[in-house]
Write an enzyme that holds these catalytic residues in place. Sequence first.
Site, PDB file in Angstrom:
ATOM      1  N   LYS A 147       0.900  -1.264   0.019  1.00  0.00           N
ATOM      2  CA  LYS A 147       0.021   0.020  -0.116  1.00  0.00           C
ATOM      3  C   LYS A 147       0.770   1.254   0.032  1.00  0.00           C
ATOM      4  O   LYS A 147       1.881   1.074   0.533  1.00  0.00           O
ATOM      5  CB  LYS A 147      -0.841   0.042   1.110  1.00  0.00           C
ATOM      6  CG  LYS A 147      -1.979   1.033   1.058  1.00  0.00           C
ATOM      7  CD  LYS A 147      -3.322   0.068   0.404  1.00  0.00           C
ATOM      8  CE  LYS A 147      -4.450   1.055   0.264  1.00  0.00           C
ATOM      9  NZ  LYS A 147      -5.630   0.198  -0.447  1.00  0.00           N
TER      10      LYS A 147
HETATM   11  P1  NAD Z   1     -12.949   8.266  -2.230  1.00  0.00           P
HETATM   12  O1  NAD Z   1     -11.766   9.508  -2.040  1.00  0.00           O
HETATM   13  O2  NAD Z   1     -13.360   8.314  -3.834  1.00  0.00           O
HETATM   14  O3  NAD Z   1     -14.138   8.688  -1.476  1.00  0.00           O
HETATM   15  C1  NAD Z   1     -14.199   8.889  -0.199  1.00  0.00           C
HETATM   16  C2  NAD Z   1     -15.379   9.603   0.166  1.00  0.00           C
HETATM   17  O4  NAD Z   1     -15.365   9.759   1.679  1.00  0.00           O
HETATM   18  C3  NAD Z   1     -15.526  11.027  -0.292  1.00  0.00           C
HETATM   19  O5  NAD Z   1     -16.546  11.257  -0.941  1.00  0.00           O
HETATM   20  C4  NAD Z   1     -15.247  11.916   1.051  1.00  0.00           C
HETATM   21  O6  NAD Z   1     -15.765  13.216   0.914  1.00  0.00           O
HETATM   22  C5  NAD Z   1     -15.919  10.951   1.839  1.00  0.00           C
HETATM   23  N1  NAD Z   1     -15.379  11.228   3.167  1.00  0.00           N
HETATM   24  C6  NAD Z   1     -14.055  11.745   3.677  1.00  0.00           C
HETATM   25  N2  NAD Z   1     -14.006  11.900   4.811  1.00  0.00           N
HETATM   26  C7  NAD Z   1     -15.291  11.780   5.425  1.00  0.00           C
HETATM   27  C8  NAD Z   1     -15.702  11.779   6.671  1.00  0.00           C
HETATM   28  N3  NAD Z   1     -15.103  12.050   7.994  1.00  0.00           N
HETATM   29  N4  NAD Z   1     -17.097  11.157   6.910  1.00  0.00           N
HETATM   30  C9  NAD Z   1     -17.957  11.065   5.903  1.00  0.00           C
HETATM   31  N5  NAD Z   1     -17.428  11.018   4.601  1.00  0.00           N
HETATM   32  C10 NAD Z   1     -16.146  11.306   4.455  1.00  0.00           C
HETATM   33  O7  NAD Z   1     -12.175   7.142  -1.938  1.00  0.00           O
HETATM   34  P2  NAD Z   1     -12.572   5.351  -2.246  1.00  0.00           P
HETATM   35  O8  NAD Z   1     -11.624   5.139  -3.594  1.00  0.00           O
HETATM   36  O9  NAD Z   1     -14.121   5.540  -2.489  1.00  0.00           O
HETATM   37  O10 NAD Z   1     -12.325   4.625  -0.780  1.00  0.00           O
HETATM   38  C11 NAD Z   1     -13.065   4.636   0.138  1.00  0.00           C
HETATM   39  C12 NAD Z   1     -12.577   3.535   0.972  1.00  0.00           C
HETATM   40  O11 NAD Z   1     -12.606   2.378   0.235  1.00  0.00           O
HETATM   41  C13 NAD Z   1     -11.269   3.657   1.557  1.00  0.00           C
HETATM   42  O12 NAD Z   1     -11.108   2.779   2.927  1.00  0.00           O
HETATM   43  C14 NAD Z   1     -10.325   2.772   0.559  1.00  0.00           C
HETATM   44  O13 NAD Z   1      -9.127   2.200   1.271  1.00  0.00           O
HETATM   45  C15 NAD Z   1     -11.307   1.670   0.521  1.00  0.00           C
HETATM   46  N6  NAD Z   1     -11.183   0.875  -0.966  1.00  0.00           N
HETATM   47  C16 NAD Z   1     -11.115   1.643  -2.293  1.00  0.00           C
HETATM   48  C17 NAD Z   1     -10.953   1.064  -3.476  1.00  0.00           C
HETATM   49  C18 NAD Z   1     -11.037   1.599  -4.448  1.00  0.00           C
HETATM   50  O14 NAD Z   1     -11.144   0.616  -5.668  1.00  0.00           O
HETATM   51  N7  NAD Z   1     -11.147   3.055  -4.769  1.00  0.00           N
HETATM   52  C19 NAD Z   1     -10.634  -0.465  -3.170  1.00  0.00           C
HETATM   53  C20 NAD Z   1     -10.894  -1.176  -2.174  1.00  0.00           C
HETATM   54  C21 NAD Z   1     -11.086  -0.384  -0.980  1.00  0.00           C
END
Ligand code: NAD
Length: 476
Positions: A107
Amino acid sequence: MTQIVEPSFRESVDLMFNRAVALMDLPPGLEEKIRVCNATYTVRFGVRLRGQIQTFTGYRSVHSEHMEPVKGGIRFSMGVNQDEVEALAALMTYKCALVEAPFGGSKGGLRIDPRQYDEHELERITRRFAYELAKRDLIHPSQNVPAPDMGTGEREMAWIADQYTRMNTTDINAKACVTGKPLNAGGISGRVEATGRGVQYALQEFFRDAEGMKKAKLTGSLDGKRVIVQGLGNVGYHAAKFLSEENGSLITGIIERDGALYDPAGLDVEAVHQWIVKHGGITGFPDATHTAEGTAVLEEECDILIPAALEGVINLSNAANIKASLIIEAANGPVTAGGDEILRKKGIVIIPDMYANAGGVTVSYFEWVKNLSHIRFGRMQRRQEEARHQLVIDELTRLDEHMGDAWSMSPLFKEKYLRGAGELELVRSGLDDTMRIAYQSMRDVWHERDDAQDLRTAAYLVSIGKVAASYQAKGL
Ligand code: NAD
């Protein structure tokens, strides 16, 4: 008053790992070898922006190299630190093992608030970070393959791929150095929505598990189930959109940085998403109740809670108040080890992160294979498949004419049957199959072993077993 002490994210992952490994009979020393993070690289680099040099701190952690390349996203967030990337790298090892993606865990993260920079500045910062990692083989098609995570997406992956290619001009597999790229830069159809799609497939499979449903005290289908989602970013938006549009679930709550929206009749996910794109947050969205204290909505009545934003949001301070029957961890590490214990005692079923959000790495795996094979999936067989289907249709058409009013082909059958699978259909089919098989492997342990009373322990048992077998086969 006793002070509540919450373990760090990495300690939380270790505690959950330890709980499972205590139930296994691994050779001495092997459990320690699997648990520890092999290496974490910290880099500080400067970029000249707005007339002065700004210094940025980034990390790339490699948890386990029992299989290579290692794989894991790159996160852009102010919360990034060594403890966090190490916890996330460990989760990647277990996740890849569980869904049988042939990678070790890694990561990366850059401590930055991407919203504070314009596109041109972000490109320079991203390219410089990529340069620092690539020159140490921490970005490399056969060594270490990043992907999008919080705060990054297709755009950043395209910059990283291009940066690597410029540094390795004769590497024919250069595109495979990173996944989650746009389609026109070597990406694959269906990667953007893959993690959210995986959450939907995971829930569909859970709802096919009668015993699991009984444990969660749920009945019926996803249709009409009340769902609260935290974080309407890449993962949360797609999961909520597919569940509401395709499964008939009601998205009753959406929690974002600037509060939460609540509507017991169900929110229009696409409308909320468009509102965020236009206004930068949910504040002011009409037709729903807005609560400034967003996290309070985690505690509202619902059937399914989907934390899809940050780690540690369900913890010792609020776990006792959670009312959902089922939590699906779309984010990584949204429930702390202490929170997990409280929820388990309350009988709330948790579909763990290492499985729930594995859709992203699964489709990343398909993209990496596509890049290495230099051909789009379905290109060779699609028309041949259609030609064979045409033979069947011709025979059925003859039968149809012969039978008169007694029998006829159902409407749309011909059109649907004739269509050969393109890349998107193949990606979806591969993802659905992966999510089903991985669920079934956890489910069997969950239902059959008396000492694995929750899905997380079952998931760890399956994945640690696979990693251990891999180390043992190598003769370590
Ligand atoms: P992203 O940046 O696209 O979205 C995150 C969202 O959470 C945003 O809309 C942001 O405004 C919101 N957010 C941030 N702080 C917040 C808070 N305090 N309260 C409420 N909402 C809040 O990120 P993502 O890619 O969707 O990732 C989200 C989670 O999923 C992370 O834990 C990431 O590790 C996990 N994840 C993502 C992927 C991927 O393919 N993108 C794959 C596996 C896991």
